[in-house]
Write a protein that holds these residues in place. Structure first.
Motif, mmCIF file in Angstrom:
data_model
loop_
_atom_site.group_PDB
_atom_site.id
_atom_site.type_symbol
_atom_site.label_atom_id
_atom_site.label_comp_id
_atom_site.label_asym_id
_atom_site.label_seq_id
_atom_site.Cartn_x
_atom_site.Cartn_y
_atom_site.Cartn_z
ATOM 1 N N PHE A 183 0.828 -1.213 0.000
ATOM 2 C CA PHE A 183 0.000 0.000 0.000
ATOM 3 C C PHE A 183 0.859 1.259 0.000
ATOM 4 C CE2 PHE A 183 -3.863 -2.345 0.482
ATOM 5 C CZ PHE A 183 -4.883 -1.458 0.149
ATOM 6 N N LEU A 184 2.009 1.201 0.670
ATOM 7 C CA LEU A 184 2.882 2.387 0.735
ATOM 8 C C LEU A 184 3.560 2.671 -0.603
ATOM 9 C CD1 LEU A 184 4.605 1.692 4.200
ATOM 10 C CD2 LEU A 184 2.980 3.527 3.679
ATOM 11 N N SER A 185 3.716 1.631 -1.426
ATOM 12 C CA SER A 185 4.491 1.764 -2.668
ATOM 13 C C SER A 185 3.694 2.380 -3.815
ATOM 14 C CB SER A 185 4.965 0.365 -3.096
ATOM 15 O OG SER A 185 5.282 0.376 -4.475
ATOM 16 N N PRO A 186 4.199 3.463 -4.408
ATOM 17 C CA PRO A 186 3.492 4.046 -5.555
ATOM 18 C C PRO A 186 3.532 3.139 -6.796
ATOM 19 C CG PRO A 186 5.516 5.263 -5.081
ATOM 20 C CD PRO A 186 5.372 4.230 -4.008
ATOM 21 N N ASP A 193 -8.582 6.045 -5.047
ATOM 22 C CA ASP A 193 -9.496 6.420 -3.965
ATOM 23 C C ASP A 193 -8.679 6.946 -2.774
ATOM 24 O OD1 ASP A 193 -8.330 4.130 -3.037
ATOM 25 O OD2 ASP A 193 -10.182 2.960 -2.854
ATOM 26 N N GLU A 194 -9.290 6.977 -1.586
ATOM 27 C CA GLU A 194 -8.590 7.562 -0.427
ATOM 28 C C GLU A 194 -7.464 6.671 0.106
ATOM 29 O OE1 GLU A 194 -11.626 6.212 -0.434
ATOM 30 O OE2 GLU A 194 -12.398 5.819 1.597
ATOM 31 N N TRP A 195 -7.257 5.503 -0.508
ATOM 32 C CA TRP A 195 -6.196 4.578 -0.087
ATOM 33 C C TRP A 195 -5.007 4.609 -1.044
ATOM 34 C CZ3 TRP A 195 -7.431 2.896 4.611
ATOM 35 C CH2 TRP A 195 -8.782 2.779 4.945
ATOM 36 N N GLY A 196 -5.015 5.495 -2.028
ATOM 37 C CA GLY A 196 -3.920 5.538 -3.007
ATOM 38 C C GLY A 196 -3.646 6.956 -3.449
ATOM 39 N N ASN A 201 -2.540 9.215 1.597
ATOM 40 C CA ASN A 201 -3.514 8.175 1.273
ATOM 41 C C ASN A 201 -2.886 6.782 1.319
ATOM 42 O OD1 ASN A 201 -5.552 9.995 0.965
ATOM 43 N ND2 ASN A 201 -5.668 9.870 -1.276
ATOM 44 N N ARG A 202 -1.658 6.653 0.794
ATOM 45 C CA ARG A 202 -1.019 5.330 0.763
ATOM 46 C C ARG A 202 -0.683 4.833 2.169
ATOM 47 N NH1 ARG A 202 3.810 6.311 -1.827
ATOM 48 N NH2 ARG A 202 3.279 8.401 -2.544
ATOM 49 N N ALA A 203 -0.438 5.793 3.101
ATOM 50 C CA ALA A 203 -0.086 5.414 4.482
ATOM 51 C C ALA A 203 -1.330 5.228 5.358
ATOM 52 C CB ALA A 203 0.823 6.476 5.091
ATOM 53 N N GLY A 236 9.757 4.052 -6.725
ATOM 54 C CA GLY A 236 9.134 3.341 -5.602
ATOM 55 C C GLY A 236 9.177 4.157 -4.311
ATOM 56 N N PHE A 237 8.803 3.508 -3.218
ATOM 57 C CA PHE A 237 8.794 4.125 -1.883
ATOM 58 C C PHE A 237 10.249 4.378 -1.487
ATOM 59 C CE2 PHE A 237 8.513 3.350 2.824
ATOM 60 C CZ PHE A 237 7.585 4.328 3.151
#
Ligand SMILES: Cc1cc2nc3c(=O)[nH]c(=O)nc-3n(C[C@H](O)[C@H](O)[C@H](O)COP(=O)(O)O)c2cc1C
Length: 426
Positions: A183-186, A193-196, A201-203, A236-237
């Motif tokens: 989830f943290l990695s682009p 959505d609010e999770w990306g 959002n990713r965190a 990446g992250f």
């Protein structure tokens, strides 16, 4: 014994006092039964490690979903446990807490790194498959918002079960490419959505899990996070984002942060360049995430555990004395030398074995330097298999087998994993 920086205690915010600074980092055991419950082997193995002098031991990854194991022999706590499963967790916790060792359970969800033998259609942040040759991982499906919310609750339930069983804390596995790290990695998370999208959002998933676990367990139970300092992938992250996530985790009041890096596509957590036995290297070079830890240290006051490459009492002492970290994490040497920590605490010149640099590969073509990605990958998995098999020997009360060639370890390991996947009670 004189109190050195390595043998000094460390008080954590949850109230736990670690008796020294040597921590066993998480290592998957593969010892669960076909229903993913703990067994007597877990208790035997962790008693051996606790007697070996560790201040802190972190279990191998325990999964919150039986459909998303990192391997078929993982322990899973996928909801409230029955009497039998609770009794087994209690036996494990009691055995691993002897000799003053603080035992913490690592909680995870394997996400897109779930083996295809366990689940051909795993759930993950997005439908981005693991970019490795071979067909070891299925193409994932993106989790829905409702499924994410359900998983947050599962982490909280599993943590409450760990507390009930007698573990001193939990560590959330947000490193190495599994679900929380994905989830943290682009690159692995391309949600809109609010999770990306933005780092915030990713965190969000990780931070919600931390909050839910805290509220399910209370302030006097340990909550730690294992975080990648970077995924070491273009786009990446990276360390800047990792530093920001560490700041947010500090606000949540986690007890310590373990610094690692990499994932299956870029397995930097296993980099063995850090130490060549017999070669005069500066102690600073020994641990390969120390530089990243120093950057995190400048940003947060959270106690830091750094893992990867530590092998000598001198190198550990230097890192602690320089305040680059508060805990030194050790993994692979403990697969062949469970009482190594006692030696480190007693002798400032002591060294742990460094088996990764003396392994017998077998055929020369099985090289990590092969130009062929498939061979490189087989080499990496083979070396990992070697350690996993040594760990099984330890759990059975046997001595390590240093003569085992990597290619043979790979074959034996794969056969065992396939049989265990087939035997899983689904
Ligand atoms: C056999 C084996 C299993 C591992 N399993 C896990 C795991 O379950 N969770 C985790 O966060 N890291 C896992 N790791 C990574 C280690 O915790 C550690 O980050 C890595 O081995 C580097 O430390 P070392 O140089 O002291 O071995 C594993 C490593 C090995 C060798």
């Amino acid at each position: 014994m004189a109190v050195t920086v390595l043998s000094s205690s460390l008080s954590l915010a949850c109230g736990t006092v670690l008796t020294n600074r040597i921590a066993k980092s998480a290592m998957t055991e593969g010892l669960a039964d076909a229903s993913n419950r703990a067994t007597a082997d877990h208790a035997r193995l962790y008693r051996r490690w606790a007697e070996g002098g560790l201040g802190l031991a972190i279990t191998g990854n325990v999964q919150v979903d039986r459909a998303h194991l990192e391997r078929p022999g993982n322990v899973a706590i996928a909801g409230a446990q029955d009497r039998e499963a609770r009794g087994r967790l209690r036996d494990w916790a009691a055995a691993g807490s002897v000799n003053g060792c603080s035992l913490w359970m690592q909680l995870s969800h394997a996400g897109r790194q779930t083996p295809i033998t366990v689940n051909p259609r795993p759930k993950a942040a997005s439908a981005v498959p693991v970019a490795l040759p071979g067909k070891q991982f299925g193409t994932p499906e993106a989790l829905t918002g409702a499924e994410i919310a359900e998983l947050v609750g599962r982490f909280a339930t599993a943590a409450a079960e760990a507390r009930e069983a007698g573990f001193a804390g939990v560590q959330l596995h947000a490193a190495h490419g599994y679900l929380l790290s994905g989830f943290l990695s682009p690159l692995a998370n391309v949600r809109t959505d609010e999770w990306g999208g933005s780092l915030e959002n990713r965190a969000r998933f990780l931070l919600e899990v931390v909050r839910a676990v805290r509220s399910a367990t209370g302030r006097d139970f340990g909550v730690a996070v294992k975080l990648n300092s970077a995924d070491f992938q273009r786009g990446g992250f990276g360390i800047e984002e990792s530093t920001q996530v560490a700041r947010w985790l500090e606000v949540e009041g986690i007890d310590f942060l373990e610094v690692s890096g990499g994932n299956y596509e870029q397995p930097r957590m296993m980099d063995s360049d850090g130490l060549t036995p017999g070669e005069a290297r500066s102690a600073r070079r020994e641990a390969y995430f120390l530089q990243e830890a120093t950057r995190l240290r400048a940003a947060v006051a959270t106690p830091l555990m750094v893992t990867g490459g530590f092998r000598s009492a001198a190198g550990m002492t230097a890192a602690l004395a320089d305040q680059a970290c508060d805990l030194v994490g050790v993994a692979r040497p403990l697969c062949v030398d469970p009482s190594g920590p006692n030696r480190l605490l007693a002798d400032p010149q002591a060294m742990l074995p460094s088996p990764e640099s003396t392994l017998r590969l077998g055929p020369g073509w099985l090289s990590a330097r092969s130009p062929f990605p498939l061979i490189k990958m087989l080499n990496g998995f083979g070396v990992q298999a070697w350690f996993c098999l040594q760990l099984l020997r330890l759990a059975a009360g046997e001595a390590p087998d240093h003569s085992l060639p990597v290619w043979r370890a790979l074959g034996r390991y794969q056969a065992r994993e396939t049989a265990m996947a087939t035997a899983l009670v689904r």
